[in-house]
Design a protein around this motif. Structure first.
Motif, PDB file in Angstrom:
ATOM      1  N   CYS A 123     118.330  15.127 -18.007  1.00 37.51           N
ATOM      2  CA  CYS A 123     117.082  15.786 -18.403  1.00 37.51           C
ATOM      3  C   CYS A 123     117.168  16.424 -19.786  1.00 37.51           C
ATOM      4  N   GLN A 124     116.006  16.961 -20.205  1.00 38.23           N
ATOM      5  CA  GLN A 124     115.938  17.603 -21.519  1.00 38.23           C
ATOM      6  C   GLN A 124     116.763  18.880 -21.561  1.00 38.23           C
ATOM      7  N   MET A 125     116.978  19.492 -20.390  1.00 35.45           N
ATOM      8  CA  MET A 125     117.810  20.700 -20.401  1.00 35.45           C
ATOM      9  C   MET A 125     119.233  20.329 -20.794  1.00 35.45           C
ATOM     10  N   ILE A 132     107.528  22.963 -30.261  1.00 38.72           N
ATOM     11  CA  ILE A 132     108.636  23.443 -29.428  1.00 38.72           C
ATOM     12  C   ILE A 132     108.302  23.232 -27.958  1.00 38.72           C
ATOM     13  N   THR A 133     109.242  22.616 -27.252  1.00 40.29           N
ATOM     14  CA  THR A 133     109.099  22.449 -25.805  1.00 40.29           C
ATOM     15  C   THR A 133     109.956  23.494 -25.106  1.00 40.29           C
ATOM     16  N   LEU A 134     109.307  24.369 -24.361  1.00 39.33           N
ATOM     17  CA  LEU A 134     110.022  25.391 -23.593  1.00 39.33           C
ATOM     18  C   LEU A 134     110.572  24.729 -22.338  1.00 39.33           C
ATOM     19  N   LEU A 135     111.848  24.934 -22.085  1.00 42.49           N
ATOM     20  CA  LEU A 135     112.487  24.230 -20.978  1.00 42.49           C
ATOM     21  C   LEU A 135     112.917  25.169 -19.860  1.00 42.49           C
ATOM     22  N   GLY A 136     112.845  24.654 -18.665  1.00 43.06           N
ATOM     23  CA  GLY A 136     113.399  25.333 -17.503  1.00 43.06           C
ATOM     24  C   GLY A 136     113.321  24.393 -16.328  1.00 43.06           C
ATOM     25  N   GLN A 137     114.272  24.495 -15.394  1.00 46.62           N
ATOM     26  CA  GLN A 137     114.195  23.646 -14.199  1.00 46.62           C
ATOM     27  C   GLN A 137     112.903  23.946 -13.461  1.00 46.62           C
ATOM     28  N   ASN A 138     112.471  25.189 -13.614  1.00 41.15           N
ATOM     29  CA  ASN A 138     111.271  25.670 -12.955  1.00 41.15           C
ATOM     30  C   ASN A 138     110.580  26.561 -13.953  1.00 41.15           C
ATOM     31  N   ILE A 191     103.004  24.008 -28.726  1.00 40.43           N
ATOM     32  CA  ILE A 191     103.858  24.553 -27.667  1.00 40.43           C
ATOM     33  C   ILE A 191     103.678  23.670 -26.428  1.00 40.43           C
ATOM     34  N   ARG A 192     104.813  23.314 -25.832  1.00 40.39           N
ATOM     35  CA  ARG A 192     104.785  22.555 -24.571  1.00 40.39           C
ATOM     36  C   ARG A 192     105.761  23.229 -23.621  1.00 40.39           C
ATOM     37  N   TYR A 193     105.698  22.874 -22.356  1.00 41.08           N
ATOM     38  CA  TYR A 193     106.697  23.398 -21.422  1.00 41.08           C
ATOM     39  C   TYR A 193     106.945  22.387 -20.315  1.00 41.08           C
ATOM     40  N   THR A 207     115.433  26.430 -24.236  1.00 36.95           N
ATOM     41  CA  THR A 207     115.554  26.786 -22.820  1.00 36.95           C
ATOM     42  C   THR A 207     115.176  28.240 -22.618  1.00 36.95           C
ATOM     43  N   ILE A 208     114.187  28.475 -21.742  1.00 36.43           N
ATOM     44  CA  ILE A 208     113.749  29.854 -21.480  1.00 36.43           C
ATOM     45  C   ILE A 208     114.125  30.300 -20.071  1.00 36.43           C
ATOM     46  N   GLN A 209     114.445  29.329 -19.227  1.00 36.07           N
ATOM     47  CA  GLN A 209     114.662  29.630 -17.811  1.00 36.07           C
ATOM     48  C   GLN A 209     115.643  28.610 -17.295  1.00 36.07           C
TER      49      GLN A 209
END
Ligand code: 5AD
Ligand code: SF4
Length: 463
Positions: free
Chosen positions: A12-14, A205-211, A243-245, A161-163
């Protein structure tokens, strides 16, 4: 002399974000990245455990690297092999037992320790009484606290990555076990990182998190800020145009998030919102804690807030107990929503997850048949979506010169690559945006022509 680092990223992107941060942390140690593992003093495999054959792939890659390592040793050069990511987290000790060529193993929350791990691995190599290191702690905030500033992401699009982690425990999924519990980074830290990314050239910027929409980071006053609020603050950053997430969960779509889609122009109208199945029975067995109609209602509200919203999703076919009727419900949902793009998978039993223990596993040929029916429909929808953009005027964010003289390639809000002739003469450069009429559809990209001047505001900000 500079040492060379090769990172191969799976999944994944993370993981992509983590790989870029691994490169960052190794810069002070003199490592420069190389695309060729044969040249590398250190090779890191950043692995993924989400679906089947993940571990087998890692072992066969280790086999190939071992030959390169032997070859380098014959020439008096070294090659350290490090296994990181989710397979390492799940099977680190076993990898160490089975693969003596591996010098170190670390999980996704432990790569901040890479400098120490390398030192320890060197001691172990020199037969000092020290074992090859294995780092498996779940220390998400410690990781972020110890990482140096970003240097390796310098493109127009960047990940942040934010989360991390997941507390949802969908019954098919290994993530809660490999990535650990949910953790959100504080707002101030995220804003600071976004500023650095923008200064280095990022505009999308794509904000990333598994959730990612379970985000609840400290807002500075000890209160948790949710994703909608975080994006409201990020939207104030000059120079950040998009902004994306990803990846979000239907259960965590709250009112503020829906409102943000309507209020904040910079949030792109393109959302990855996995549903997995359209059958309530299967959704329940998956522990998704929402119904197919809940999902339809969320999508309807998002579309009301942002009518040009396009959707993407993940689907699993052949979850244990899935009948033809359940699968029909999935197809009904797909036809109701209509997706711009989607990922679909056959269910793959993951060791240690509850669904793997279920006795009513679906036969492989049934999974194959359902997957192909689903993918045919999703392909039709994707083609229809791309065809429908022809004739529209969309903002395109330029990334790089195209193959033809004077052409620039950029991205639409929907991540479609758009090649624009004559953009160079109009002053296009990386990170600038222009209105483009989409004139044609090629195999993997769109063609367009400028209908506005190139917005040069951003350059003034970045310079
Ligand atoms: N089998 C098949 N697909 C899976 N995914 C996660 N776990 C499994 C599994 N055991 C898919 C889900 C998830 C995506 C990242 O991978 O659709 O959203
Ligand atoms: Fe896995 Fe479900 Fe968590 Fe997504 S929400 S990471 S599918 S457990």
């Amino acid at each position: 002399m500079a040492k060379r680092l090769h990172i191969k990223t799976y999944g994944c992107q993370m993981n992509e974000y983590d790989s870029s941060r691994m490169a960052d942390i190794l810069v002070p140690l003199g490592y420069e990245t190389t695309d060729n593992p044969k040249d590398a003093d250190l090779v890191i495999l950043n692995t993924c455990h989400i679906r089947e054959k993940a571990a087998e792939k890692v072992y066969s890659e280790i086999g190939r690297l071992r030959l390169m390592k032997d070859h380098r040793q014959q020439n008096g050069e070294e090659m350290m092999i490090a296994i990181g990511g989710c397979v390492a987290q799940a099977q680190g000790e076993e990898i160490m037992r089975r693969a003596p060529a591996v010098d170190m193993v670390f999980g996704p929350q432990s790569y901040q320790a890479l400098p120490e791990l390398i030192e320890k691995a060197k001691l172990a190599k020199n037969n000092k009484p020290s074992a090859r290191p294995v780092a498996m702690d779940f220390a998400s905030q410690d990781k972020f606290d110890r990482l140096p500033a970003q240097t390796s992401q310098n493109g127009v699009s960047a990940f942040l990555t934010i989360q991390e982690g997941c507390d949802k425990f969908c019954t098919f999924c290994v993530v809660p076990y490999t990535r650990g519990a949910e953790h959100s980074r504080p707002v101030s830290e995220i804003i600071a990182e976004a500023r650095r990314l923008v200064a280095a050239g990022a505009a999308d910027i794509t904000l990333l998190g598994q959730n990612v929409n379970a985000y609840a980071g400290d807002d500075g006053s000890g209160q948790p800020a949710r994703l909608g609020e975080l994006m409201t603050q990020l939207a104030d950053l000059d120079g950040l145009s998009r902004i994306r997430y990803t990846t979000s969960h239907p259960r965590d779509v709250d009112d503020a998030l829906i409102a943000a889609h309507g209020d904040i122009e910079k949030i792109m109208p393109y959302l990855h919102l996995p549903v997995q199945s359209g059958s309530d029975r299967i959704l329940e067995a998956m522990n998704r804690k929402h119904t197919a109609d809940d999902y339809r209602a969320i999508v309807a509200r998002l579309r009301a807030a942002r009518p040009d919203l396009a959707l993407s999703s993940d689907f699993i076919v052949g979850f244990p107990g899935e009948t033809d009727r359940d699968f029909d419900h999935t197809m009904d949902l797909v036809r109701d929503i209509t997706y711009a793009q989607a990922y679909s998978f056959k269910y793959s039993p993951r060791p240690g997850t509850p669904a793997a223990e279920l006795t009513d596993q679906v036969a492989e040929d049934v999974k194959t048949r359902r997957l192909s029916i689903l993918q045919d429909e999703l392909r039709l929808q994707q083609n229809a979506f791309n065809e429908a953009t022809v004739g529209k005027v969309l903002p395109v964010l330029f990334e790089k010169p195209g193959r033809h003289e004077g052409q620039w390639v950029g991205r639409s809000p929907y991540m479609q690559a758009v090649a624009v002739d004559g953009a160079a003469a109009a002053g296009a450069s990386a990170g600038m945006e222009a209105q483009v009429e989409i004139t044609g559809l090629h195999a993997i990209s769109l063609a367009g022509r400028l209908v506005s001047s190139v917005d040069t505001d951003r350059e003034a900000v970045a310079s």
